[in-house]
Design a protein around this motif. Structure first.
Motif, mmCIF file in Angstrom:
data_model
loop_
_atom_site.group_PDB
_atom_site.id
_atom_site.type_symbol
_atom_site.label_atom_id
_atom_site.label_comp_id
_atom_site.label_asym_id
_atom_site.label_seq_id
_atom_site.Cartn_x
_atom_site.Cartn_y
_atom_site.Cartn_z
ATOM 1 N N VAL A 258 45.393 5.507 49.931
ATOM 2 C CA VAL A 258 46.248 6.372 49.108
ATOM 3 C C VAL A 258 46.334 5.862 47.677
ATOM 4 N N HIS A 259 46.618 4.573 47.511
ATOM 5 C CA HIS A 259 46.759 4.013 46.164
ATOM 6 C C HIS A 259 45.439 4.121 45.394
ATOM 7 N N SER A 260 44.331 3.829 46.047
ATOM 8 C CA SER A 260 43.036 3.861 45.366
ATOM 9 C C SER A 260 42.657 5.268 44.940
ATOM 10 N N VAL A 261 42.828 6.224 45.839
ATOM 11 C CA VAL A 261 42.449 7.608 45.517
ATOM 12 C C VAL A 261 43.273 8.137 44.347
ATOM 13 N N LEU A 264 42.271 6.353 41.060
ATOM 14 C CA LEU A 264 40.998 6.840 40.526
ATOM 15 C C LEU A 264 41.115 8.259 39.989
ATOM 16 N N ALA A 265 41.959 9.063 40.628
ATOM 17 C CA ALA A 265 42.074 10.467 40.225
ATOM 18 C C ALA A 265 42.898 10.638 38.955
ATOM 19 N N ALA A 282 47.975 17.617 44.908
ATOM 20 C CA ALA A 282 46.817 18.151 45.626
ATOM 21 C C ALA A 282 46.185 17.081 46.514
ATOM 22 N N LEU A 283 46.050 15.862 45.989
ATOM 23 C CA LEU A 283 45.481 14.772 46.780
ATOM 24 C C LEU A 283 46.391 14.407 47.945
ATOM 25 N N PHE A 284 47.695 14.440 47.716
ATOM 26 C CA PHE A 284 48.625 14.156 48.806
ATOM 27 C C PHE A 284 48.482 15.194 49.918
ATOM 28 N N TYR A 306 54.191 8.632 45.855
ATOM 29 C CA TYR A 306 53.444 9.325 44.807
ATOM 30 C C TYR A 306 53.813 10.815 44.765
ATOM 31 N N PHE A 307 54.012 11.404 45.936
ATOM 32 C CA PHE A 307 54.395 12.815 46.014
ATOM 33 C C PHE A 307 55.727 13.036 45.303
ATOM 34 N N GLY A 308 56.680 12.137 45.580
ATOM 35 C CA GLY A 308 57.980 12.262 44.934
ATOM 36 C C GLY A 308 57.894 12.057 43.427
ATOM 37 N N ILE A 309 57.111 11.088 42.977
ATOM 38 C CA ILE A 309 56.944 10.840 41.545
ATOM 39 C C ILE A 309 56.320 12.052 40.857
ATOM 40 N N ALA A 310 55.338 12.669 41.533
ATOM 41 C CA ALA A 310 54.680 13.841 40.946
ATOM 42 C C ALA A 310 55.656 15.008 40.824
ATOM 43 N N ILE A 311 56.473 15.213 41.849
ATOM 44 C CA ILE A 311 57.465 16.292 41.769
ATOM 45 C C ILE A 311 58.459 16.014 40.641
ATOM 46 N N GLY A 312 58.899 14.737 40.561
ATOM 47 C CA GLY A 312 59.820 14.376 39.496
ATOM 48 C C GLY A 312 59.222 14.593 38.117
ATOM 49 N N ARG A 313 57.927 14.293 37.956
ATOM 50 C CA ARG A 313 57.264 14.508 36.672
ATOM 51 C C ARG A 313 57.241 15.990 36.310
#
Length: 368
Positions: A258-261, A264-265, A282-284, A306-313
């Protein structure tokens, strides 16, 4: 309806020498299958029926940490004893000697609580503790406890000097796993092997992991995931110890992948814009699809942050206030987890239906 074979009793039988490991695995697989009905017999032998839309034994991902408070009580004693041992010996010799004594004590305790009594939680704690203690002891001896080594050379070529201690750590972890057969031991050995691979690469090409570390962790995570799936393929019904080994390997592989993908993305550890947020979501979702198909939640748990951080962003980009953004993010995360968790079998059935009859369907749990 056939009663389910108790895995804890099966492990106890192996520990007492009543059954060998191959015999125990074969018995568990036999127990999980429906018995053939003889011609003319009016006895119907069926496997336990699954709850259509609930969580059955296969989907539950059972983790056998403790069989009662007795396990917890003994585990508290082990932790207190080891801390007291290390604290009492801290001034009696170099640190590597203290950790070496602690590793020897862990092995002695494993003989009692892991091999003879087969207590789940104490066995887990002792297995997790042994390899790191041994690795620290060996590293201290090589890099700081032996006057034959020039400390300036060690400081300049630390990865090179770490290879031998890591090999000893792998050997010790493998020996502990071979002796006591605690499922988490396979993940401990795998993690140490990945550490050795990183040391070897850094020794051969200094600095390469600083620039291409994400590719290494991605390869390491995928390799661990493949090994985990090999164990899962041996036990799709998740009734043998192979399923437990796969669980711990998935738990090791998930954060690496998860962290690597996502690194890199998005090009960094932080989600800095709406585009990165959409990519992360999308990756999640892709990782969530894999998690549902293989019926392992580790990928989901590792990606939730990461999903939560993306939603927060996205909330921030929409100029939502900080407190409101946090509340909405937590509510959406909670709803996602609750909805997916409660409808896990339904979601698996829908997503896995196109895989029916393929090679994948033979190595994942049933989804009907």
């Amino acid at each position: 309806m056939t009663a389910r074979l108790d895995p804890a009793r099966l492990e106890t039988a192996v520990g007492l020498g009543i059954l060998t490991r191959p015999q125990a695995d074969r018995l568990a697989e036999f127990w999980a299958k429906p018995l053939p009905v003889a011609a003319g017999s009016d006895v119907s032998a069926e496997a336990p029926a699954d709850v259509p839309d609930g969580v059955d034994h296969v989907d539950a991902e059972e983790v056998r940490f403790a069989r009662g408070f007795h396990d917890i009580f003994i585990s508290i004693g082990i932790v207190v004893f080891l801390f007291g041992l290390v604290f009492g010996l801290r001034d009696q010799g170099p640190p590597y000697l203290v950790t070496g004594v602690a590793a020897a004590a862990v092995w002695a305790l494993s003989e009692i609580f892991a091999r003879r009594l087969r207590l789940a939680l104490p066995s887990f704690l002792l297995t997790v503790a042994f390899a790191p203690l041994l690795l620290i002891a060996c590293t201290g001896f090589v890099t700081g406890g032996d006057p034959l080594f020039d400390h300036r050379v060690v400081d300049n070529d630390l990865p090179l000097y770490m290879i031998v201690p890591t090999l000893l750590g792998i050997a010790g972890g493998a020996l502990h796993y071979w002796r006591f057969r605690v499922p988490v031991g396979i993940a401990i050995v795998a993690g140490t092997v990945l550490f050795l691979a990183a040391l070897t690469i850094e020794t051969a090409a200094p600095g390469v992991l600083l620039t291409g570390g994400a590719w290494f962790t991605l390869a390491a995570g995928l390799a661990t995931f493949v090994v985990a799936m090999r164990y899962d393929a041996r036990d799709p019904r998740r009734v043998t110890v192979a399923s437990d080994k796969a669980f711990w390997l998935h738990l090791l592989a998930a954060p690496l992948v998860v962290h690597s993908v996502l690194l890199l993305a998005t090009g960094g550890v932080e989600v800095t814009g709406s585009t990165d947020a959409v990519v992360a979501i999308a990756l999640f979702m892709l990782l969530a699809f894999v998690a549902v198909v293989v019926d392992r939640r580790a990928l989901l748990v590792s990606g939730l942050g990461y999903f939560g951080i993306a939603i927060g962003r996205l909330m921030t980009e929409a100029q939502v206030s900080g407190e409101t953004s946090l509340a909405i993010t937590l509510i959406l995360l909670g709803c996602f987890i609750l909805l997916l968790g409660s409808a896990w079998r339904v979601v698996r059935r829908v997503l896995c239906s196109p895989l029916r009859g393929t090679a994948v369907s033979r190595i994942i749990p049933a989804f009907e």
